[in-house]
Design a protein around this motif. Structure first.
Motif, PDB file in Angstrom:
ATOM      1  N   GLU A 144      23.780 -56.996  32.598  1.00 10.73           N
ATOM      2  CA  GLU A 144      23.085 -57.979  33.584  1.00 10.73           C
ATOM      3  C   GLU A 144      23.247 -57.606  35.073  1.00 10.73           C
ATOM      4  O   GLU A 144      23.840 -58.334  35.762  1.00 10.73           O
ATOM      5  N   GLN A 145      22.727 -56.350  35.269  1.00  7.36           N
ATOM      6  CA  GLN A 145      23.065 -56.103  36.743  1.00  7.36           C
ATOM      7  C   GLN A 145      21.625 -55.256  37.411  1.00  7.36           C
ATOM      8  O   GLN A 145      20.842 -54.952  36.506  1.00  7.36           O
ATOM      9  N   PRO A 146      21.571 -55.436  38.867  1.00  7.07           N
ATOM     10  CA  PRO A 146      20.175 -55.145  39.324  1.00  7.07           C
ATOM     11  C   PRO A 146      20.186 -53.436  38.980  1.00  7.07           C
ATOM     12  O   PRO A 146      18.753 -53.000  39.098  1.00  7.07           O
ATOM     13  N   GLN A 147      21.101 -52.879  38.875  1.00  9.15           N
ATOM     14  CA  GLN A 147      21.041 -51.359  38.723  1.00  9.15           C
ATOM     15  C   GLN A 147      22.243 -50.797  37.852  1.00  9.15           C
ATOM     16  O   GLN A 147      23.206 -51.417  38.178  1.00  9.15           O
ATOM     17  N   VAL A 148      21.964 -49.847  36.881  1.00 11.27           N
ATOM     18  CA  VAL A 148      22.894 -49.243  36.317  1.00 11.27           C
ATOM     19  C   VAL A 148      22.793 -47.638  36.246  1.00 11.27           C
ATOM     20  O   VAL A 148      21.383 -47.324  36.394  1.00 11.27           O
ATOM     21  N   SER A 149      23.821 -46.892  36.099  1.00  9.47           N
ATOM     22  CA  SER A 149      23.412 -45.529  36.247  1.00  9.47           C
ATOM     23  C   SER A 149      24.680 -44.635  35.715  1.00  9.47           C
ATOM     24  O   SER A 149      25.696 -45.255  35.513  1.00  9.47           O
ATOM     25  N   VAL A 150      24.506 -43.581  35.001  1.00 10.20           N
ATOM     26  CA  VAL A 150      25.726 -42.491  34.819  1.00 10.20           C
ATOM     27  C   VAL A 150      25.288 -41.432  35.634  1.00 10.20           C
ATOM     28  O   VAL A 150      24.209 -40.889  35.871  1.00 10.20           O
ATOM     29  N   SER A 151      26.283 -40.968  36.045  1.00 10.91           N
ATOM     30  CA  SER A 151      26.228 -39.536  36.902  1.00 10.91           C
ATOM     31  C   SER A 151      27.148 -38.453  36.474  1.00 10.91           C
ATOM     32  O   SER A 151      28.421 -38.891  36.326  1.00 10.91           O
ATOM     33  N   ASN A 152      26.531 -37.488  36.104  1.00 12.17           N
ATOM     34  CA  ASN A 152      27.142 -36.224  35.570  1.00 12.17           C
ATOM     35  C   ASN A 152      28.251 -36.791  34.376  1.00 12.17           C
ATOM     36  O   ASN A 152      29.328 -36.404  34.278  1.00 12.17           O
ATOM     37  N   SER A 153      27.698 -37.353  33.502  1.00  3.92           N
ATOM     38  CA  SER A 153      28.553 -37.830  32.343  1.00  3.92           C
ATOM     39  C   SER A 153      28.638 -36.856  31.180  1.00  3.92           C
ATOM     40  O   SER A 153      27.486 -36.291  30.844  1.00  3.92           O
ATOM     41  N   PRO A 154      29.720 -36.395  30.885  1.00  3.90           N
ATOM     42  CA  PRO A 154      29.873 -35.140  29.914  1.00  3.90           C
ATOM     43  C   PRO A 154      29.165 -35.753  28.706  1.00  3.90           C
ATOM     44  O   PRO A 154      29.497 -37.096  28.214  1.00  3.90           O
ATOM     45  N   GLY A 302      29.009 -28.208  24.685  1.00  2.00           N
ATOM     46  CA  GLY A 302      28.877 -26.891  25.665  1.00  2.00           C
ATOM     47  C   GLY A 302      28.803 -27.261  27.174  1.00  2.00           C
ATOM     48  O   GLY A 302      28.260 -26.582  27.981  1.00  2.00           O
ATOM     49  N   GLY A 303      29.626 -28.281  27.514  1.00  3.10           N
ATOM     50  CA  GLY A 303      29.964 -28.573  29.115  1.00  3.10           C
ATOM     51  C   GLY A 303      28.712 -29.099  29.473  1.00  3.10           C
ATOM     52  O   GLY A 303      28.738 -29.043  30.800  1.00  3.10           O
ATOM     53  N   LEU A 304      27.449 -29.606  28.938  1.00  2.00           N
ATOM     54  CA  LEU A 304      26.527 -30.388  29.546  1.00  2.00           C
ATOM     55  C   LEU A 304      26.784 -31.826  29.917  1.00  2.00           C
ATOM     56  O   LEU A 304      27.924 -32.307  29.455  1.00  2.00           O
ATOM     57  N   THR A 305      26.358 -32.083  31.106  1.00  7.71           N
ATOM     58  CA  THR A 305      26.395 -33.535  31.708  1.00  7.71           C
ATOM     59  C   THR A 305      24.814 -34.188  31.939  1.00  7.71           C
ATOM     60  O   THR A 305      24.009 -33.474  31.790  1.00  7.71           O
ATOM     61  N   LEU A 306      24.969 -35.200  31.811  1.00  9.24           N
ATOM     62  CA  LEU A 306      23.916 -36.182  31.964  1.00  9.24           C
ATOM     63  C   LEU A 306      23.781 -37.212  33.076  1.00  9.24           C
ATOM     64  O   LEU A 306      24.778 -37.629  33.244  1.00  9.24           O
ATOM     65  N   SER A 307      22.890 -37.338  33.769  1.00  7.61           N
ATOM     66  CA  SER A 307      22.664 -38.204  34.879  1.00  7.61           C
ATOM     67  C   SER A 307      21.210 -39.263  34.610  1.00  7.61           C
ATOM     68  O   SER A 307      20.178 -38.468  34.379  1.00  7.61           O
ATOM     69  N   GLY A 308      21.574 -40.363  34.894  1.00  3.39           N
ATOM     70  CA  GLY A 308      20.097 -41.268  34.590  1.00  3.39           C
ATOM     71  C   GLY A 308      20.431 -42.487  35.180  1.00  3.39           C
ATOM     72  O   GLY A 308      21.665 -42.870  35.499  1.00  3.39           O
TER      73      GLY A 308
END
Length: 571
Positions: A144-154, A302-308
């Motif tokens: 319950e937050q105005p915005q959530v994010s993940v940045s360069n998450s393995p 394989g060293g991939l990261t995710l941002s969203g």
């Protein structure tokens, strides 16, 4: 779509005439009863057939699924209209309100309207991937937050995302996922028929539910979790995932405002997942095979990261379950619950010019049966010795939230609750020869159902698609989870006059073209006699339970027996 006045008298008359023409009396059999749960002649004699008929079902069904109900979505005018209608009908039938003097049980929820960033960005050693919202992925959050994010998450692959000590299975073994995003497969090991010795084979366990996978990832501290959608093991197409994800999501209000949940939850299409695995230097087929092998070990991708990210609008409000009770004559402190969910998806994206998601089959049929059974108990010359509770719960479509709230805040003691008899999605295709029991083998309630089915010249059939996990996808599960024996059954395999193929075709058409869509609306050509048949059967099961002094038991080996034993120890 124009909103007509709710059920003008002329329309009701026409419907009643049509439904009466459809109604058929269930064939009975002279086979001798064999189980303790067999129905007595006295119980059979107190069944007012006129109270549970195709005409009665049709009257209630058209009311609860009319356009004026606006798709029965919580937090909308549709909720106000539909819940008030149900309360008014309970009152009209002479049923008493709940123990607090109201027909409504407040259910505090939070509505999270999330707007994900248009893309999920995947980066690694090779070319970056950009997955498109709705086309490749959907995402949402319980925070319950105005915005959530993940940045360069393995990114890591954790098989089915299951930790099941009783099966010797741990998809998170040796894996630290704090701050990482977990990718998992839908359903559970063994369900696809690769190895029927895993878990319960093709029968889905609770570990196969998408809700469980989000919970388990959160318990391990993951920042995000994405489930790979595959139509066959999921048992529904991507369109169902999409329709459920893009609308506002309701959650139970919590004291920590969802801080213990993953920041980002969601789904990947199978095509997107294959691209992701390929970018990690692996194939979907290889990872799928590994995940279905005992001793599977999770692995980084394989060293991939995710941002969203997701921007949220929050609205805290109280929805409501609707409840009524017919007090027992001699043991009013013991309760039998009839349940169905009143909610659907409201007004949404127009399909073929229609934007009202009426939910006639899902679950207008259950509500119609609920009201018809209540009417039958009131018309029966012999009133039940135990109390009968009629419960219409909210937010089933959002994750069984209304029944979960009831189970955690029961107005009537759980250790005095004899059983839950749940009705969800009854089929309007005429009378059936079968009674299909979802989760067959769980409790002695099946014996009661078998006796009532025998009287209608029907046979008991275990769930024919246990891999879809239907036992965990309707409100009876929340009662089972706290130990209350629960029955979820209906005819839906073999039609009495048109056989198996016709029913299979009709159900496939419903799943493909109507399920969770505006097309799920009342059709005057429906043959409602089969729904009346199921409601009559449920009525007879309740009659028998109400006349007894014993409590039905979970069978040995049921995962719910322990909770019941613990609960009943305090009686």
């Amino acid at each position: 779509m124009l909103l007509p006045r709710l059920l003008p008298a002329s329309l009701l008359l026409g419907l009643t005439t049509l439904a009466a023409c459809q109604s058929q009396t269930a064939t009975t059999t002279s086979a001798a009863p064999t189980a303790a749960a067999d129905l007595t002649p006295e119980a059979q004699a107190t069944t007012p057939a006129e109270a549970i008929s195709a005409a009665t079902i049709g009257r209630y069904l058209q009311a609860v699924s009319s356009d004026e109900m606006l798709g029965r979505k919580p937090f909308t005018t549709g909720e106000e209209r539909s819940t008030q209608y149900l309360a008014d009908e309970f009152k009209r039938l002479g049923l008493q309100p709940g123990p607090e003097g109201s027909y409504f049980q407040p259910v505090p929820l939070v509505e999270i309207t999330g707007t994900p960033a248009p893309t999920l960005q995947i980066k690694g050693k090779g070319p970056a991937l950009s997955f498109q919202y709705k086309t490749d992925f959907v995402s949402f959050t319980q925070r319950e937050q105005p915005q959530v994010s993940v940045s360069n998450s393995p990114l890591v692959f954790a098989g089915y995302g299951v930790v099941a000590p009783e099966y010797g299975w741990d998809d998170y073994r040796g894996l630290d996922v704090k701050g990482k995003t977990v990718v998992v497969l839908v359903n559970d090991p063994g369900n696809a028929g690769q190895d029927t010795t895993l878990f319960k084979g093709k029968a889905m366990t609770y570990y196969g539910r998408w809700t469980y996978k989000y919970e388990e990832a959160a318990r391990h501290g993951a920042a995000g979790v994405l489930i790979v959608h595959d139509t066959k093991p999921a048992a529904y197409p991507w369109s169902v995932v999409l329709s459920g994800a893009i609308s506002p999501k309701l959650r139970a209000q919590t004291t920590n405002k969802g801080a213990d949940k993953c920041a980002l939850e969601g789904w990947l299409t199978l095509d997107a997942a294959k691209k992701l695995f390929q970018a990690a230097g692996q194939s979907y087929e290889q990872l799928y095979a590994a995940a279905n092998t005992k001793g599977f070990r999770p692995r980084p991708l394989g060293g991939l990261t995710l941002s969203g990210s997701i921007r949220n609008q929050l609205r805290r409000q109280t929805s409501r379950n609707v409840q009524a009770v017919l007090p027992g004559t001699t043991r009013p402190g013991e309760y039998i619950i009839y349940s169905a969910h009143w909610d659907h998806f409201g007004v949404g994206k127009a399909i073929a010019g229609d934007s009202i998601y009426n939910g006639a089959v899902d679950d207008g049929t259950g509500l119609a049966a609920l009201l018809s059974i209540a009417e039958a108990f009131q018309k029966a010359p012999q009133k039940p010795e135990r109390s009968i509770v009629f419960l219409a719960v909210t937010a089933e479509e959002q994750g069984l939230l209304g029944s979960a709230y009831y189970a955690q805040h029961p107005p009537y003691p759980l250790n005095k609750t004899v059983a839950d008899l749940n009705m969800d999605m009854l089929w309007p295709y005429g009378q059936m020869k079968d009674l299909t029991v979802i989760g067959y083998g769980q409790s002695e309630l099946e014996d009661y159902a078998r006796a009532a089915a025998r009287e209608q010249d029907r046979y008991i059939l275990p769930d024919q698609q246990p891999e879809t996990g239907m036992f965990y996808r309707s409100d009876h599960f929340n009662f089972a989870h706290v130990g209350v024996p629960s029955l979820y059954a209906s005819g839906g395999f073999e039609g009495r006059t048109r056989g198996k193929d016709y029913i299979a075709q009709q159900r496939q058409n419903y799943t493909t073209n109507m399920y969770h869509k505006p097309a799920d609306q009342f059709d005057p050509s429906w043959d409602l006699s089969g729904i009346a048949q199921d409601a009559q059967l449920y009525f007879r099961v309740g009659q028998r339970l109400a006349a007894e002094t014993t409590f039905p038991q979970w069978r040995a080996g049921s995962e719910f027996k322990g909770a019941r034993d613990k609960s009943m120890g305090g009686r």
